[in-house]
Design a protein around this motif. Structure first.
Motif, PDB file in Angstrom:
ATOM      1  N   UNK A   1    -103.236 -30.490 -75.317  1.00  0.00           N
ATOM      2  CA  UNK A   1    -102.414 -30.175 -76.476  1.00  0.00           C
ATOM      3  C   UNK A   1    -100.970 -30.639 -76.282  1.00  0.00           C
ATOM      4  N   UNK A   2    -100.445 -30.625 -75.059  1.00  0.00           N
ATOM      5  CA  UNK A   2     -99.066 -31.066 -74.859  1.00  0.00           C
ATOM      6  C   UNK A   2     -98.913 -32.545 -75.231  1.00  0.00           C
ATOM      7  N   UNK A   3     -99.893 -33.363 -74.865  1.00  0.00           N
ATOM      8  CA  UNK A   3     -99.873 -34.778 -75.240  1.00  0.00           C
ATOM      9  C   UNK A   3     -99.985 -34.923 -76.746  1.00  0.00           C
ATOM     10  N   UNK A   4    -100.864 -34.136 -77.361  1.00  0.00           N
ATOM     11  CA  UNK A   4    -101.039 -34.203 -78.811  1.00  0.00           C
ATOM     12  C   UNK A   4     -99.759 -33.823 -79.542  1.00  0.00           C
ATOM     13  N   UNK A   5     -99.064 -32.806 -79.057  1.00  0.00           N
ATOM     14  CA  UNK A   5     -97.834 -32.368 -79.706  1.00  0.00           C
ATOM     15  C   UNK A   5     -96.695 -33.363 -79.486  1.00  0.00           C
ATOM     16  N   UNK A   6     -96.602 -33.910 -78.276  1.00  0.00           N
ATOM     17  CA  UNK A   6     -95.496 -34.808 -77.950  1.00  0.00           C
ATOM     18  C   UNK A   6     -95.628 -36.158 -78.636  1.00  0.00           C
TER      19      UNK A   6
ATOM     20  N   UNK B   1    -109.199 -32.292 -78.379  1.00  0.00           N
ATOM     21  CA  UNK B   1    -107.936 -31.758 -77.873  1.00  0.00           C
ATOM     22  C   UNK B   1    -108.205 -30.425 -77.186  1.00  0.00           C
ATOM     23  N   UNK B   2    -107.813 -30.307 -75.918  1.00  0.00           N
ATOM     24  CA  UNK B   2    -107.867 -29.015 -75.228  1.00  0.00           C
ATOM     25  C   UNK B   2    -106.695 -28.182 -75.719  1.00  0.00           C
ATOM     26  N   UNK B   3    -106.973 -27.116 -76.432  1.00  0.00           N
ATOM     27  CA  UNK B   3    -105.922 -26.416 -77.174  1.00  0.00           C
ATOM     28  C   UNK B   3    -106.281 -24.933 -77.272  1.00  0.00           C
ATOM     29  N   UNK B   4    -106.090 -24.211 -76.172  1.00  0.00           N
ATOM     30  CA  UNK B   4    -106.514 -22.814 -76.096  1.00  0.00           C
ATOM     31  C   UNK B   4    -106.045 -21.990 -77.284  1.00  0.00           C
ATOM     32  N   UNK B   5    -104.764 -22.161 -77.645  1.00  0.00           N
ATOM     33  CA  UNK B   5    -104.162 -21.319 -78.697  1.00  0.00           C
ATOM     34  C   UNK B   5    -104.122 -22.004 -80.059  1.00  0.00           C
ATOM     35  N   UNK B   6    -104.806 -23.136 -80.180  1.00  0.00           N
ATOM     36  CA  UNK B   6    -104.935 -23.846 -81.459  1.00  0.00           C
ATOM     37  C   UNK B   6    -103.574 -24.135 -82.086  1.00  0.00           C
ATOM     38  N   UNK B   7    -102.747 -24.847 -81.299  1.00  0.00           N
ATOM     39  CA  UNK B   7    -101.413 -25.228 -81.753  1.00  0.00           C
ATOM     40  C   UNK B   7    -101.383 -26.587 -82.447  1.00  0.00           C
ATOM     41  N   UNK B   8    -102.531 -27.251 -82.530  1.00  0.00           N
ATOM     42  CA  UNK B   8    -102.560 -28.570 -83.162  1.00  0.00           C
ATOM     43  C   UNK B   8    -102.099 -28.444 -84.618  1.00  0.00           C
ATOM     44  N   UNK B   9    -101.094 -29.213 -85.040  1.00  0.00           N
ATOM     45  CA  UNK B   9    -100.579 -29.073 -86.408  1.00  0.00           C
ATOM     46  C   UNK B   9    -101.597 -29.556 -87.444  1.00  0.00           C
ATOM     47  N   UNK B  10    -101.875 -28.772 -88.457  1.00  0.00           N
ATOM     48  CA  UNK B  10    -102.794 -29.216 -89.516  1.00  0.00           C
ATOM     49  C   UNK B  10    -102.303 -30.458 -90.251  1.00  0.00           C
ATOM     50  N   UNK B  11    -100.975 -30.722 -90.206  1.00  0.00           N
ATOM     51  CA  UNK B  11    -100.441 -31.893 -90.890  1.00  0.00           C
ATOM     52  C   UNK B  11    -100.199 -33.071 -89.951  1.00  0.00           C
ATOM     53  N   UNK B  12    -100.664 -32.974 -88.693  1.00  0.00           N
ATOM     54  CA  UNK B  12    -100.539 -34.082 -87.749  1.00  0.00           C
ATOM     55  C   UNK B  12    -101.611 -35.134 -87.994  1.00  0.00           C
ATOM     56  N   UNK B  13    -101.488 -36.266 -87.324  1.00  0.00           N
ATOM     57  CA  UNK B  13    -102.407 -37.383 -87.546  1.00  0.00           C
ATOM     58  C   UNK B  13    -103.858 -37.025 -87.241  1.00  0.00           C
ATOM     59  N   UNK B  14    -104.086 -36.252 -86.178  1.00  0.00           N
ATOM     60  CA  UNK B  14    -105.459 -35.927 -85.808  1.00  0.00           C
ATOM     61  C   UNK B  14    -106.128 -35.054 -86.865  1.00  0.00           C
TER      62      UNK B  14
ATOM     63  N   UNK C   1    -106.675 -22.717 -90.798  1.00  0.00           N
ATOM     64  CA  UNK C   1    -106.009 -23.921 -91.295  1.00  0.00           C
ATOM     65  C   UNK C   1    -106.627 -25.182 -90.694  1.00  0.00           C
ATOM     66  N   UNK C   2    -106.967 -25.138 -89.424  1.00  0.00           N
ATOM     67  CA  UNK C   2    -107.597 -26.295 -88.797  1.00  0.00           C
ATOM     68  C   UNK C   2    -108.994 -26.521 -89.355  1.00  0.00           C
ATOM     69  N   UNK C   3    -109.738 -25.450 -89.519  1.00  0.00           N
ATOM     70  CA  UNK C   3    -111.090 -25.570 -90.083  1.00  0.00           C
ATOM     71  C   UNK C   3    -111.022 -26.145 -91.495  1.00  0.00           C
TER      72      UNK C   3
END
Length: 214
Positions: free
Chosen positions: A48-53, A74-87, A107-109
């Motif tokens: 997740x740090x790579x995904x966020x950065x 993405x390994x993301x224990x706390x599901x911090x991946x932004x719903x509006x990010x590219x992924x 939101x991710x779902x």
């Protein structure tokens, strides 16, 4: 499950400066080779740090490429991946998985991201053997791990890495730079993960070394 770990580092094994600058350590030919490697795998994995950065796409982008795109994980224990990010924004077009340790984030779902819940170890990190098993159950049998340093170390500590694809740029960043591989808790050389070199080639100004688990 076959797991390949990709590293793109300076000669002294750094993936970024102390301030986080990392684009681009390796050159265009090395980056093209990485895209070819992505095309050979079922899924590309980052932390997740790579995904966020970086807000990466993790796709195969080669001139004329018309093959299938690997799934993104993405390994993301706390599901911090932004719903509006590219992924997340492209999750309905390219299968995208978040590996978490809690209930799926709505939101991710809603964005089309598949949330895989696995058991946690240590500081609420996904247990990697379970992660690999869960991805295999989804039909993903060739995994390409792209980083960063803590993710690389975690896969190595668990003995899950079958192959290394290591790209080295002819620069030195120094000890204050961010390491390509985090702490491995190696107390004796006999405990260190061992690999055998299978191939070495030049890609532009960079060196591409390929290793298999020894």
């Amino acid at each position: 499950m076959a797991v390949t770990l990709k590293l793109a580092t300076s000669l002294d094994g750094r993936i970024a400066t102390a301030g986080g600058e990392s684009r681009w350590i390796t050159g265009a030919k090395a980056r093209e080779a990485v895209h070819c490697l992505r095309a050979e795998h079922d899924a590309v994995l980052v932390g997740i740090e790579t995904a966020l950065a970086d807000d990466p796409e993790l796709t195969v982008r080669l001139p004329g490429y018309a093959g299938a795109q690997p799934a993104r994980v993405v390994l993301d224990s706390r599901q911090r991946l932004p719903p509006d990010g590219k992924l997340a924004r492209t999750a309905r077009e390219i299968p995208t998985f978040v590996v978490a340790t809690g209930e799926p984030d709505a939101a991710l779902v809603a964005a089309g991201v598949r949330v895989l819940t696995v058991r946690a170890v240590g500081e609420d990190r996904p247990e990697l053997k379970t992660v690999v098993e869960s991805l295999a159950a989804e039909g993903l049998h060739r995994l390409f791990v792209e980083g960063g340093g803590q993710v690389a170390a975690s896969f190595l500590r668990c003995g899950l890495v079958d192959r290394l694809e290591w790209f080295r740029a002819p620069i030195l960043i120094g000890g204050e730079g961010r390491p390509g591989v985090g702490a491995l808790a190696v107390a004796a050389l006999a405990q260190a993960p061992h690999f055998r070199r299978t191939e070495t080639r030049e890609v532009g100004d960079d060196l591409w070394e390929r290793y298999a688990r020894g």
